[in-house]
Design a protein around this motif. Sequence first.
Motif, short mmCIF file in Angstrom:
data_model
loop_
_atom_site.label_atom_id
_atom_site.label_comp_id
_atom_site.label_asym_id
_atom_site.label_seq_id
_atom_site.Cartn_x
_atom_site.Cartn_y
_atom_site.Cartn_z
N GLN A 1 32.25 1.83 11.29
CA GLN A 1 32.15 1.27 12.63
C GLN A 1 33.40 0.46 12.94
OE1 GLN A 1 29.01 -1.72 13.38
NE2 GLN A 1 28.56 -0.67 15.29
N LYS A 2 33.91 0.64 14.16
CA LYS A 2 35.00 -0.21 14.60
C LYS A 2 34.43 -1.59 14.93
CE LYS A 2 38.73 -0.63 17.99
NZ LYS A 2 39.53 0.08 19.02
N PRO A 3 35.04 -2.65 14.39
CA PRO A 3 34.51 -3.99 14.68
C PRO A 3 34.45 -4.26 16.18
CG PRO A 3 36.12 -4.08 12.91
CD PRO A 3 36.18 -2.69 13.47
N TYR A 4 33.39 -4.92 16.62
CA TYR A 4 33.30 -5.30 18.02
C TYR A 4 33.92 -6.67 18.22
CZ TYR A 4 28.92 -7.07 15.99
OH TYR A 4 27.99 -7.66 15.18
N LYS A 5 34.03 -7.08 19.47
CA LYS A 5 34.80 -8.27 19.81
C LYS A 5 34.23 -9.52 19.14
CE LYS A 5 37.51 -5.95 22.55
NZ LYS A 5 38.90 -5.65 22.16
N GLY B 1 31.08 -12.08 20.24
CA GLY B 1 30.00 -11.39 20.92
C GLY B 1 28.96 -10.91 19.93
N THR B 2 27.94 -10.24 20.43
CA THR B 2 26.91 -9.65 19.58
C THR B 2 26.92 -8.14 19.77
OG1 THR B 2 25.17 -9.74 21.26
CG2 THR B 2 25.49 -11.71 19.90
N ILE B 3 26.27 -7.44 18.87
CA ILE B 3 26.21 -6.00 19.00
C ILE B 3 25.43 -5.62 20.26
CG2 ILE B 3 24.11 -5.66 17.62
CD1 ILE B 3 27.27 -3.44 17.63
N ALA B 4 24.45 -6.45 20.63
CA ALA B 4 23.69 -6.19 21.86
C ALA B 4 24.59 -6.29 23.09
CB ALA B 4 22.52 -7.17 21.97
N ASP B 5 25.50 -7.27 23.08
CA ASP B 5 26.47 -7.38 24.18
C ASP B 5 27.40 -6.18 24.19
OD1 ASP B 5 25.46 -9.91 24.88
OD2 ASP B 5 26.82 -10.92 23.47
N VAL C 1 26.85 -3.14 23.20
CA VAL C 1 26.17 -1.95 23.70
C VAL C 1 26.21 -1.91 25.22
CG1 VAL C 1 23.91 -0.84 23.91
CG2 VAL C 1 24.69 -1.65 21.69
N ILE C 2 26.02 -3.07 25.86
CA ILE C 2 26.09 -3.13 27.32
C ILE C 2 27.50 -2.86 27.83
CG2 ILE C 2 25.87 -4.66 29.33
CD1 ILE C 2 23.59 -6.06 27.86
N ASN C 3 28.48 -3.45 27.15
CA ASN C 3 29.87 -3.36 27.62
C ASN C 3 30.52 -2.01 27.34
OD1 ASN C 3 29.79 -6.03 28.52
ND2 ASN C 3 30.47 -6.84 26.54
N HIS C 4 30.16 -1.38 26.21
CA HIS C 4 30.87 -0.16 25.79
C HIS C 4 29.95 1.03 25.52
CE1 HIS C 4 34.59 -2.44 25.50
NE2 HIS C 4 33.97 -3.34 24.76
N GLU C 5 28.65 0.84 25.60
CA GLU C 5 27.66 1.90 25.38
C GLU C 5 27.71 2.50 23.98
OE1 GLU C 5 28.26 4.61 28.75
OE2 GLU C 5 26.46 3.71 29.63
N VAL C 6 28.14 1.73 23.01
CA VAL C 6 28.14 2.15 21.61
C VAL C 6 27.81 0.95 20.72
CG1 VAL C 6 29.76 4.10 21.80
CG2 VAL C 6 30.64 1.77 21.48
N GLY C 7 27.38 1.25 19.50
CA GLY C 7 27.13 0.20 18.53
C GLY C 7 25.73 0.25 17.96
N ALA C 8 24.79 0.82 18.70
CA ALA C 8 23.42 0.99 18.21
C ALA C 8 23.22 2.44 17.81
CB ALA C 8 22.42 0.59 19.29
N TRP C 9 22.08 2.74 17.16
CA TRP C 9 21.78 4.13 16.83
C TRP C 9 20.45 4.54 17.45
CZ3 TRP C 9 17.36 4.89 13.87
CH2 TRP C 9 16.93 3.83 13.06
N ASN C 10 20.34 5.82 17.74
CA ASN C 10 19.25 6.37 18.53
C ASN C 10 18.18 6.98 17.63
OD1 ASN C 10 17.64 7.58 20.46
ND2 ASN C 10 19.09 9.22 20.93
N GLU C 11 16.99 6.39 17.60
CA GLU C 11 15.92 6.90 16.74
C GLU C 11 15.45 8.29 17.15
OE1 GLU C 11 11.99 4.95 18.88
OE2 GLU C 11 12.91 3.88 17.19
N GLN C 12 15.69 8.68 18.42
CA GLN C 12 15.25 9.99 18.89
C GLN C 12 16.00 11.12 18.19
OE1 GLN C 12 12.63 10.51 20.87
NE2 GLN C 12 12.34 8.29 20.75
N ALA C 13 17.16 10.81 17.59
CA ALA C 13 17.91 11.85 16.87
C ALA C 13 17.09 12.44 15.74
CB ALA C 13 19.22 11.26 16.33
#
Length: 304
Positions: free
Chosen positions: A181-185, A188-192, A194-206
């Motif tokens: 994973q590329k470090p985020y800013k 900030g938090t990973i939740a922030d 996800v809002i700013n860049h639409e990446v960082g979490a993983w999708n359980e539907q996969a």
Amino acid sequence: MIDTIICGNSAEVLQTLPTEFAHAIISDIPYGINYGEWDVLHNNKNSALGGSSTAQNTSGTLFKRRGKPLNGWSNADKKIPMEYQEWCESWAGECLRILKPGASCIIFAGRRFSHRCIVALENAGFTFKDMLAWKKNTAPHRAQRISEIYKRRGDLKQAEIWNGWRVANLRPTFEPILWFQKPYKTGGTIADNVINHEVGAWNEQAFSHCNDCTDISYSNILSFAHEKGDRGLHETQKPLKLMEFLITLVTKNNAVIVDPFAGSGTTCLAAYNLNRRYIGIELDSEYCEIARKRLKSATLQITM
């Protein structure tokens, strides 16, 4: 360059791509184990490398190419792991640059040198998030009975003593998938993120598309079999559904997926199937054409 296969050297082509524009890098990189000419990533190319012995010729396609023994043929062979790490470092920094903060870099790496790949990407600035295991439905077994070697030498005593013993490895029923994973800013938090860049979490539907990983534990052991169309285009071709799973795991619709070692274009085809954008980079011109034809055929099937 979006939705194209670019024929060229990955380390050079990556330099031409914009900074922080890609949502994920997903790639089946060369393992550096001399599987084919494209997989020889070291300078010690002994004349016997890639050749075949009389014994190999009579053993069928499983032993069609001679690699280097684990102990090497010379002192220079001991440098091969470090040379593989240096090769990974030649493109790792550019991969980090083009990714959005918090984005995933998921790459297949061989069991022998995966640790060198991990170090290379960590040195470039990535965070090593996890190692997944792709459990394969088939795997060739290359372990020769050592008693047969002694029999050919006429040493029946040693053949009897070492009956049941083999050389080489156990059956390779899994392959590592390295998740970076590329470090985020900072701050900030990973939740922030996800809002700013639409990446960082993983999708359980996969996991609803995984053959044998649908339980609530969301295991990092992934079982995907080769299906029709998953073989014959590249020596190390991966299942299309496996690549679709990885893309779905870390990206949303319209995300940009980059594959720096595109081969026959499986990752790019998976991205297309999932309504993602893609950029594939491949050094071998023949594989570039194979990948382009696969994508063109998929496009025609949709538009017809």
